[in-house]
Scaffold this motif. Structure first.
Motif, PDB file in Angstrom:
ATOM      1  N   MET A   1      11.084  15.057   9.240  1.00 50.74           N
ATOM      2  CA  MET A   1       9.554  15.066   9.134  1.00 50.74           C
ATOM      3  C   MET A   1       8.637  14.125   9.736  1.00 50.74           C
ATOM      4  N   GLU A   2       7.898  14.381  10.674  1.00 50.39           N
ATOM      5  CA  GLU A   2       6.964  13.256  11.161  1.00 50.39           C
ATOM      6  C   GLU A   2       5.608  13.656  11.070  1.00 50.39           C
ATOM      7  N   THR A   3       5.000  12.777  10.724  1.00 55.17           N
ATOM      8  CA  THR A   3       3.301  13.058  10.591  1.00 55.17           C
ATOM      9  C   THR A   3       2.550  11.647  10.640  1.00 55.17           C
ATOM     10  N   GLU A   4       1.249  11.701  11.197  1.00 54.52           N
ATOM     11  CA  GLU A   4       0.446  10.641  11.190  1.00 54.52           C
ATOM     12  C   GLU A   4      -0.303  10.370  10.089  1.00 54.52           C
ATOM     13  N   GLY A   5      -0.568   9.239   9.533  1.00 54.26           N
ATOM     14  CA  GLY A   5      -1.587   9.214   8.304  1.00 54.26           C
ATOM     15  C   GLY A   5      -1.555   7.656   8.118  1.00 54.26           C
ATOM     16  N   ILE A   6      -2.180   7.599   7.052  1.00 50.48           N
ATOM     17  CA  ILE A   6      -2.284   6.026   6.288  1.00 50.48           C
ATOM     18  C   ILE A   6      -1.820   5.892   5.071  1.00 50.48           C
ATOM     19  N   LEU A   7      -1.122   4.654   4.931  1.00 45.97           N
ATOM     20  CA  LEU A   7      -0.561   4.355   3.634  1.00 45.97           C
ATOM     21  C   LEU A   7      -1.251   3.329   2.929  1.00 45.97           C
ATOM     22  N   PHE A   8      -1.849   3.535   1.829  1.00 47.23           N
ATOM     23  CA  PHE A   8      -2.682   2.359   1.183  1.00 47.23           C
ATOM     24  C   PHE A   8      -2.113   2.070  -0.323  1.00 47.23           C
ATOM     25  N   VAL A   9      -2.211   0.926  -0.669  1.00 49.09           N
ATOM     26  CA  VAL A   9      -2.154   0.589  -2.125  1.00 49.09           C
ATOM     27  C   VAL A   9      -3.453   0.977  -3.000  1.00 49.09           C
ATOM     28  N   TYR A  10      -3.293   1.702  -4.062  1.00 48.71           N
ATOM     29  CA  TYR A  10      -4.421   2.126  -4.882  1.00 48.71           C
ATOM     30  C   TYR A  10      -4.673   1.553  -6.215  1.00 48.71           C
ATOM     31  N   ASN A  11      -3.727   0.578  -6.377  1.00 45.95           N
ATOM     32  CA  ASN A  11      -4.079   0.255  -8.031  1.00 45.95           C
ATOM     33  C   ASN A  11      -3.338  -1.220  -8.013  1.00 45.95           C
ATOM     34  N   SER A  12      -3.486  -1.797  -9.286  1.00 47.61           N
ATOM     35  CA  SER A  12      -2.891  -3.227  -9.294  1.00 47.61           C
ATOM     36  C   SER A  12      -1.354  -2.900  -9.700  1.00 47.61           C
ATOM     37  N   HIS A  13      -0.631  -1.806  -9.780  1.00 46.83           N
ATOM     38  CA  HIS A  13       0.746  -1.663  -9.902  1.00 46.83           C
ATOM     39  C   HIS A  13       1.492  -1.869  -8.512  1.00 46.83           C
ATOM     40  N   GLY A  14       0.839  -1.592  -7.372  1.00 46.16           N
ATOM     41  CA  GLY A  14       1.409  -1.577  -6.326  1.00 46.16           C
ATOM     42  C   GLY A  14       1.698  -0.054  -5.853  1.00 46.16           C
ATOM     43  N   CYS A  15       1.230   0.957  -6.290  1.00 49.48           N
ATOM     44  CA  CYS A  15       1.404   2.171  -6.159  1.00 49.48           C
ATOM     45  C   CYS A  15       0.718   2.540  -4.477  1.00 49.48           C
ATOM     46  N   ILE A  16       1.214   3.336  -3.923  1.00 49.69           N
ATOM     47  CA  ILE A  16       0.925   3.433  -2.636  1.00 49.69           C
ATOM     48  C   ILE A  16       0.520   5.138  -2.601  1.00 49.69           C
ATOM     49  N   ALA A  17      -0.290   5.652  -1.697  1.00 49.02           N
ATOM     50  CA  ALA A  17      -0.607   6.806  -1.393  1.00 49.02           C
ATOM     51  C   ALA A  17      -0.727   7.036   0.217  1.00 49.02           C
ATOM     52  N   PHE A  18      -0.442   8.175   0.528  1.00 49.53           N
ATOM     53  CA  PHE A  18      -0.604   8.741   1.956  1.00 49.53           C
ATOM     54  C   PHE A  18      -2.009   9.267   2.207  1.00 49.53           C
ATOM     55  N   LYS A  19      -2.841   8.916   3.255  1.00 45.90           N
ATOM     56  CA  LYS A  19      -3.940   9.652   3.605  1.00 45.90           C
ATOM     57  C   LYS A  19      -3.956  10.080   5.073  1.00 45.90           C
ATOM     58  N   SER A  20      -4.368  11.317   5.263  1.00 45.65           N
ATOM     59  CA  SER A  20      -4.462  12.056   6.490  1.00 45.65           C
ATOM     60  C   SER A  20      -5.722  11.194   7.262  1.00 45.65           C
ATOM     61  N   ARG A  21      -5.552  11.238   8.319  1.00 44.97           N
ATOM     62  CA  ARG A  21      -6.632  10.630   9.198  1.00 44.97           C
ATOM     63  C   ARG A  21      -7.861  11.267   9.421  1.00 44.97           C
ATOM     64  N   SER A  22      -7.869  12.451   8.933  1.00 43.16           N
ATOM     65  CA  SER A  22      -9.179  13.285   8.905  1.00 43.16           C
ATOM     66  C   SER A  22     -10.185  12.624   8.360  1.00 43.16           C
ATOM     67  N   GLU A  23     -11.625  12.487   9.007  1.00 40.20           N
ATOM     68  CA  GLU A  23     -12.597  11.872   8.218  1.00 40.20           C
ATOM     69  C   GLU A  23     -13.622  12.699   7.961  1.00 40.20           C
ATOM     70  N   SER A  24     -13.760  12.803   6.469  1.00 43.04           N
ATOM     71  CA  SER A  24     -14.455  13.772   5.787  1.00 43.04           C
ATOM     72  C   SER A  24     -14.984  13.483   4.291  1.00 43.04           C
ATOM     73  N   SER A  25     -15.886  13.962   3.682  1.00 43.34           N
ATOM     74  CA  SER A  25     -16.448  13.699   2.360  1.00 43.34           C
ATOM     75  C   SER A  25     -15.453  14.770   1.566  1.00 43.34           C
ATOM     76  N   LYS A  26     -14.699  15.287   2.094  1.00 43.83           N
ATOM     77  CA  LYS A  26     -13.877  16.547   1.020  1.00 43.83           C
ATOM     78  C   LYS A  26     -12.580  15.886   1.156  1.00 43.83           C
ATOM     79  N   PHE A  27     -11.758  15.994  -0.147  1.00 44.96           N
ATOM     80  CA  PHE A  27     -10.437  15.431  -0.228  1.00 44.96           C
ATOM     81  C   PHE A  27      -9.757  16.208  -1.009  1.00 44.96           C
TER      82      PHE A  27
END
Length: 251
Positions: free
Chosen positions: A1-27
């Motif tokens: 599986m291949e896809t494009e997106g952004i990985l970012f750290v979202y808390n002080s425990h070093g947890c990461i999340a994937f975010k798609s590249r869509s720009e929107s105010s809806k999540f």
């Protein structure tokens, strides 16, 4: 599986999340179940394609409990979700799979966050009724009388997590057939809810659609299993997600 997106750290425990590249105010936040890991979902690509086509940002976090859920509490999950939501500027729908369903409801109960416009529950099941251990109640009692950790069937659990998962009417027991209608209906007070139930879910032998109707909308996947392993069923599921999002005017 291949896809494009952004990985970012979202808390002080070093947890990461994937975010798609869509720009929107809806999540759309996707919360996986026990043993899950980032990008491990059977229908991640179906969700991403749908979100990309409808200008929705898909966010797929790895919680502290993923995949080592026995060593973290449900409260850890709620804290992680809260940290993630606090980083999002926009309207949110949360989609939970399996234990992600409990996470979704317990988060909105604790936060009452107005940014959350709806919740979708895919494969909400009772861990208690899915466990065929005839001595489960005895094991729960032993866990209550143990120290920080508890051994069960060769695995080490945090005692607290074992208790919240397997003790009747404890914090994670939200979908058992013996719960009253009022114990189901209380969730409708927080936001619109869609429950998507699979008739061939290997972890749920009972059709509890009448119970889930007390919470909100219900859709049935007649050929669906717990993780939606059939691509045809995944396509059907995405259609039901789309219908719900349109009903609540999210898109």
């Amino acid at each position: 599986m291949e896809t494009e997106g952004i990985l970012f750290v979202y808390n002080s425990h070093g947890c990461i999340a994937f975010k798609s590249r869509s720009e929107s105010s809806k999540f759309l936040i996707f919360l996986d179940g026990m043993g899950g890991n980032i990008l491990s979902s059977q229908y991640f690509m179906n969700l991403k394609d749908y979100c990309d086509s409808n200008s929705i940002v898909l966010v797929y976090p790895q919680l502290r409990s993923h995949p080592n859920y026995k060593l973290f509490t449900i409260q850890n999950d709620i804290e992680d979700i809260s940290s993630l939501v606090n980083k999002i500027d926009g309207n949110i729908v949360i989609l939970g799979h399996s234990t992600g369903c409990q996470d979704s409801l317990l988060y909105i109960e604790a936060s009452k966050n107005p940014k959350v416009k709806g919740i979708i529950l895919q494969a909400p099941v009772s861990d208690i009724e899915a466990n065929d251990d005839l001595n489960l109640k005895d094991s729960v009692l032993k866990a209550k009388n143990s120290g920080l950790f508890f051994e069960y069937n060769g695995d080490i659990w945090l005692s607290e997590r074992f208790i919240t998962v397997y003790d009747e009417r404890n914090r994670e027991d939200l979908f058992s057939s013996y719960l009253t209608d009022s114990e189901f209906s209380k969730w409708k007070n927080y936001c619109p809810i869609l429950s998507v139930l699979s008739l061939k879910d290997e972890f749920c032998e009972k059709n509890l659609s009448n119970k889930f109707e007390k919470m909100g909308m219900v859709e049935i996947l007649e050929e669906g299993d717990h993780s939606l392993t059939s691509n045809q069923v995944r396509i059907e599921f995405i259609k039901k997600v789309d219908e719900f999002l349109r009903k609540i005017n999210f898109i």
